[in-house]
Enzyme design. Structure first.
Site, mmCIF file in Angstrom:
data_model
loop_
_atom_site.group_PDB
_atom_site.id
_atom_site.type_symbol
_atom_site.label_atom_id
_atom_site.label_comp_id
_atom_site.label_asym_id
_atom_site.label_seq_id
_atom_site.Cartn_x
_atom_site.Cartn_y
_atom_site.Cartn_z
ATOM 1 C CG ASP A 186 -2.277 0.564 0.953
ATOM 2 O OD1 ASP A 186 -2.308 1.762 0.697
ATOM 3 O OD2 ASP A 186 -3.304 -0.153 0.998
ATOM 4 C CG HIS A 205 -5.220 3.714 0.574
ATOM 5 N ND1 HIS A 205 -4.753 2.442 0.362
ATOM 6 C CD2 HIS A 205 -6.455 3.755 0.015
ATOM 7 C CE1 HIS A 205 -5.668 1.751 -0.301
ATOM 8 N NE2 HIS A 205 -6.710 2.530 -0.523
ATOM 9 C CB SER A 254 -9.121 0.400 -0.780
ATOM 10 O OG SER A 254 -8.323 0.538 -1.914
#
Ligand SMILES: *[C@@H]1O[C@H](CO)[C@@H](O)[C@H](O)[C@H]1NC(C)=O
Ligand SMILES: *[C@@H]1O[C@H](CO)[C@@H](O)[C@H](O)[C@H]1NC(C)=O
Ligand SMILES: *[C@@H]1O[C@H](CO)[C@@H](O)[C@H](O)[C@H]1NC(C)=O
Length: 782
Positions: free
Chosen positions: A157, A230, A563
């Site tokens: 990520d 994220h 996600s």
């Protein structure tokens, strides 16, 4: 039974949306002027000529043979062309080549594939939004006593924010002995940032830098530290330690914890401000396998053209061979059909659904009408509840959005909008950015209206000014009022966090949909999991709206996207791995799929948010994950690496294309499957060919008993309009643990249907319920 769109239409969809891969075009120029690009070169290691002592020399000679003229010697420039060598998940390298060189290389013996670098994207909707179901029903059942401490989950990520309390390692034992990973240091990331929870951290940027230029180290951390948020969010969702009193500006207050709070995290930073590049992602997969991760969580994706041209699929195959469970996000391309990414059968493909939590808000109009919406606004700029404020819609047509209504940067006239509540249509620019545009033009509030593209699915965000998001229907009525009334007025109200929303879960409109165009016989997505309004840890470097102008800093943020659903499944897989260390990746996936449910909390079939009607297996796969039952599934459908390879042998690949997958284990086709439907998948998808004379299809399955040694299972199968389904035997008798028993499913067409039909095949022993979705498709002559 649900019906879906006929096949021909998907093909059109497929052709229009999927033949445009995100090929990376950034290039550098060689001495002779031809531009160079990054290519992933897949190599068959067994073809190494005896004259070479090691593969590195051989790889170098392969490159030299296409880049140097016969009398030239190796130059440093040439050596620098090799960006990565891959050894663990597959054999090969990432190299800078001209197109001509790449073509030449492809023809050399031992080179089995030369694939251009592909840019991948993160599968988040980027800004917080809301709807929701409480994670409680998943997490509260997990006791901290589980021995999940030895499982390591690799998260590919944007890196990790190690200071987050979600990565507190208090109470953790020493790092598992099988772990061979490293803690790479760089700007903002030192050795001490790894601990017994974050056991590894690495950064991969050679592909990124080759494509976009050197990283500006003043602006971006060239280290595992997460700037974006994220990666911190997904890692905490997988395995965050419990944090009491977590919330976003008061919203979603409670204990935040990952699905597998006892598992360890290894962060592999592969995504940067300018995107994620396949050569970096592959290097991370390769390293993660070598480091000893047990589970990999990959919340990103790119275009899919075929199994053997998709480098991530190839690397995942190698990881699966080494026993690593891989879960990937399905993509946010829904509700369009055939919008999936990451569809290989050895990957677990995860779609997104809502939870039973919501963040309600409302819009009150001067006409007296009130409309419900959602909002995550919390701030000092609150509107007075006693007043009505002037309102404006700058579009010219309430039924179809026009450019003037999108609140794009530079389009709002302060003379028109100052002091008013502004109605903006969704589309083109990020939702939170529209709020910023309104605020900067002097607006005091925003009503964000869905358009036909989003329907009634509500997305709320952490806006910089008071804002409420409303559905398409509500939006139309509000806009009509604002356009017709000479002096429109309104007000906005916010009601915090509401739990117990019904119905939930609901499949999110944005969740990518099947079918799996590469092989209809492999049903995808595999599962859905919570992916709407998920609260988890956040970076200290970026505000909750991700806007540069957002000066707020929060420890937790609320995000949506597949996600977010992917790490839920990765975390639950880590729990299953801890409970059942001997289970293969396929066994874990089977347990997750056969115990999934397809009903919501009102006992009705899982709905599809985009239609308001029931969802189909192309939307939800086997259904919504059910971690409690997945621990004890009764039976599993196991699949070994050779079985997956034999599946590939049914896919019309050439020998060379197959070698891409066979390189480690020197595999050959064993022809163990009568067709792709015969792969021992926990879902059954049967395709009747165009040829109407074919009216019978038979598929085989083998189940392994992981429940009580002595058990009898009886089959239950749904009724279909188009086929009669026969299961033989209809009773499965087991007398010991791990015993395998096979059965056969015969489907006989009684009337060809234009749309696929779906149902289920369930084995029951009185305690366990082992459910496989069944989809039957009749190809219509084109
Ligand atoms: C980590 O958790 C322990 C136990 O809950 C607590 O005492 C400690 O203060 C926490 N550390 C940090 C840095 O939050
Ligand atoms: C508004 O948009 C609708 C739908 O696109 C269209 O049918 C209608 O003619 C438009 N009206 C005006 C006044 O532009
Ligand atoms: C690969 O398999 C073939 C046939 O089974 C065998 O002859 C060969 O020695 C094997 N090669 C390696 C490197 O294992």
């Amino acid at each position: 039974m649900a019906t879906v769109t006929p096949l021909k239409w998907w093909i059109c969809m497929y052709l229009s949306t999927y033949l445009t891969l995100n090929l990376v075009v950034s290039t550098t120029t060689t001495n002779n002027g031809a531009p160079k690009k990054t290519y992933i070169v897949h190599i068959d290691i067994s073809s190494i000529p005896p004259s070479f002592n090691n593969h590195i020399d051989w790889y170098t000679s392969l490159i030299n043979s296409v880049t140097l003229s016969p009398n030239q010697f190796l130059t440093t420039e040439n050596e620098q062309r090799v960006m990565y060598m891959y050894h663990s998940a597959f054999h090969g390298m990432a190299v800078r080549l001209t197109e001509e060189e790449a073509e030449k290389l492809e023809d050399i013996n031992g080179v089995v594939g030369v694939l251009p670098e592909v840019k991948y994207e993160l599968h988040t909707t980027r800004s917080p939004m809301f709807l929701g179901l409480e994670t409680q029903d998943i997490t509260s059942v997990w006791s901290d006593k589980l021995t999940d401490h030895d499982v390591v989950v690799g998260v590919l990520d944007t890196g990790i924010w190690p200071e987050s309390p979600s990565f507190n390692d208090s109470g953790f034992t020493t790092v598992p002995s099988h772990w061979k990973g490293a803690c790479e240091v760089g700007r903002g990331f030192q050795k001490h940032h790894c601990n017994k929870k974050i056991v590894g951290a690495r950064a991969f940027y050679r592909g990124y830098e080759a494509a976009t230029g050197s990283i500006n180290e003043q602006k971006e951390y060239k280290s595992p530290r997460d700037q974006d948020g994220h990666g911190t969010h997904t890692a905490a969702t997988v395995a965050g330690s419990p944090v009491h009193g977590a919330n976003l500006l008061g919203f979603a207050y409670g204990t935040a914890r990952g699905m597998s709070p006892g598992a360890r995290i290894a962060a592999y930073k592969v995504c940067w401000a300018g995107g994620c590049f396949s050569s970096d992602i592959l290097s991370a997969v390769d390293k993660a396998v070598e480091d000893g991760v047990n589970v990999m969580s990959i919340s990103l994706g790119g275009g899919v053209s075929s199994y053997h041209r998709d480098s991530l699929s190839i690397a995942a195959f190698g990881a699966m061979e080494k026993g690593v469970f891989i879960s990937c996000s399905a993509g946010n391309g829904g509700p369009d059909p055939v919008s999936l990414t990451n569809v290989s059968p050895w990957i677990t493909t995860v779609g997104a659904s809502t939870m039973d939590r919501d963040f309600p808000g409302s819009v009150k109009l001067g006409s007296g009408l009130t409309f419900k919406g959602v909002s995550l606004y919390k701030g000092r700029r609150n509107l007075s509840p006693k007043r009505m404020y002037p309102m404006v819609y700058t579009g010219s047509n309430s039924s179809s959005p026009d450019p003037g209504s999108l609140c794009l940067e530079g389009t709002l006239d302060p003379h028109v909008v100052a002091g008013k509540i502004v109605i903006c249509d969704r589309g083109i620019s990020p939702r939170v950015q529209k709020g910023q545009v309104v605020k900067e033009a002097g607006g005091i509030g925003m009503i964000l209206s869905n358009t036909a593209a989003n329907g009634e699915e509500l997305v709320a965000d952490c806006h910089l000014l008071p804002a409420v998001a409303v559905g398409e229907k509500e939006g139309k009525l509000i806009k009509q009022y604002a356009m017709r009334d000479p002096k429109p007025t309104g007000n906005l109200a916010f009601y915090g966090t509401k739990l117990g929303i019904r119905p939930s879960p609901v499949v999110a409109a944005f969740s990518s949909r099947g079918p799996n165009f590469i092989s209809l016989e492999i049903l995808k997505p595999d599962l859905v999991a919570p992916g709407v309004n998920i609260l988890a840890a956040w970076t200290g470097d970026t505000g909750p709206s991700s806007l540069e102008t957002d000066r707020r800093r929060v420890g937790f943020n609320i995000l949506s996207g597949t996600s977010m659903s992917c790490p839920h499944v990765s975390g639950v897989a880590a729990l299953l791995k801890a409970r059942h260390p001997d289970w293969s990746p396929a066994a874990i996936k089977s347990a997750l799929m056969t115990t999934a449910y397809i009903h919501d909390n009102t006992y009705k079939p899982l709905m599809d948010s985009s239609t308001g009607g029931p969802s189909s297996p192309y939307d939800h796969g086997a259904g919504h994950i059910n971690p409690v039952r997945a621990v004890d599934p009764g039976l599993i459908y196991d699949i070994g690496a050779q079985d997956y390879f034999d599946f590939l042998c049914t896919q019309g690949l050439t020998r060379t294309q197959l070698v891409v997958f066979a390189k480690f284990s020197n595999r050959t086709c064993q022809h163990s499957l009568s067709g792709p439907s015969d792969l021992n998948y926990p879902a059954i998808s049967v395709v009747f060919p165009e040829d109407k004379r074919v009216s019978v299809v038979t598929v085989h399955r083998t189940v392994t008993n992981v429940g009580p040694p002595t058990s009898n299972y009886h089959v239950v199968i749904s009724q279909f309009k188009g086929v009669d389904v026969k299961v033989e035997p209809s009773v499965l008798k087991f007398s010991k643990k791990y015993e395998k028993v096979s059965y056969k499913v015969t489907l006989i067409t009684k009337g060809r249907q234009t749309a696929p039909e779906s149902g289920a095949l369930i084995w029951k022993d009185g305690v366990h319920r082992v459910r496989s979705p069944v989809v039957v498709t009749w190809l219509s002559p084109l």
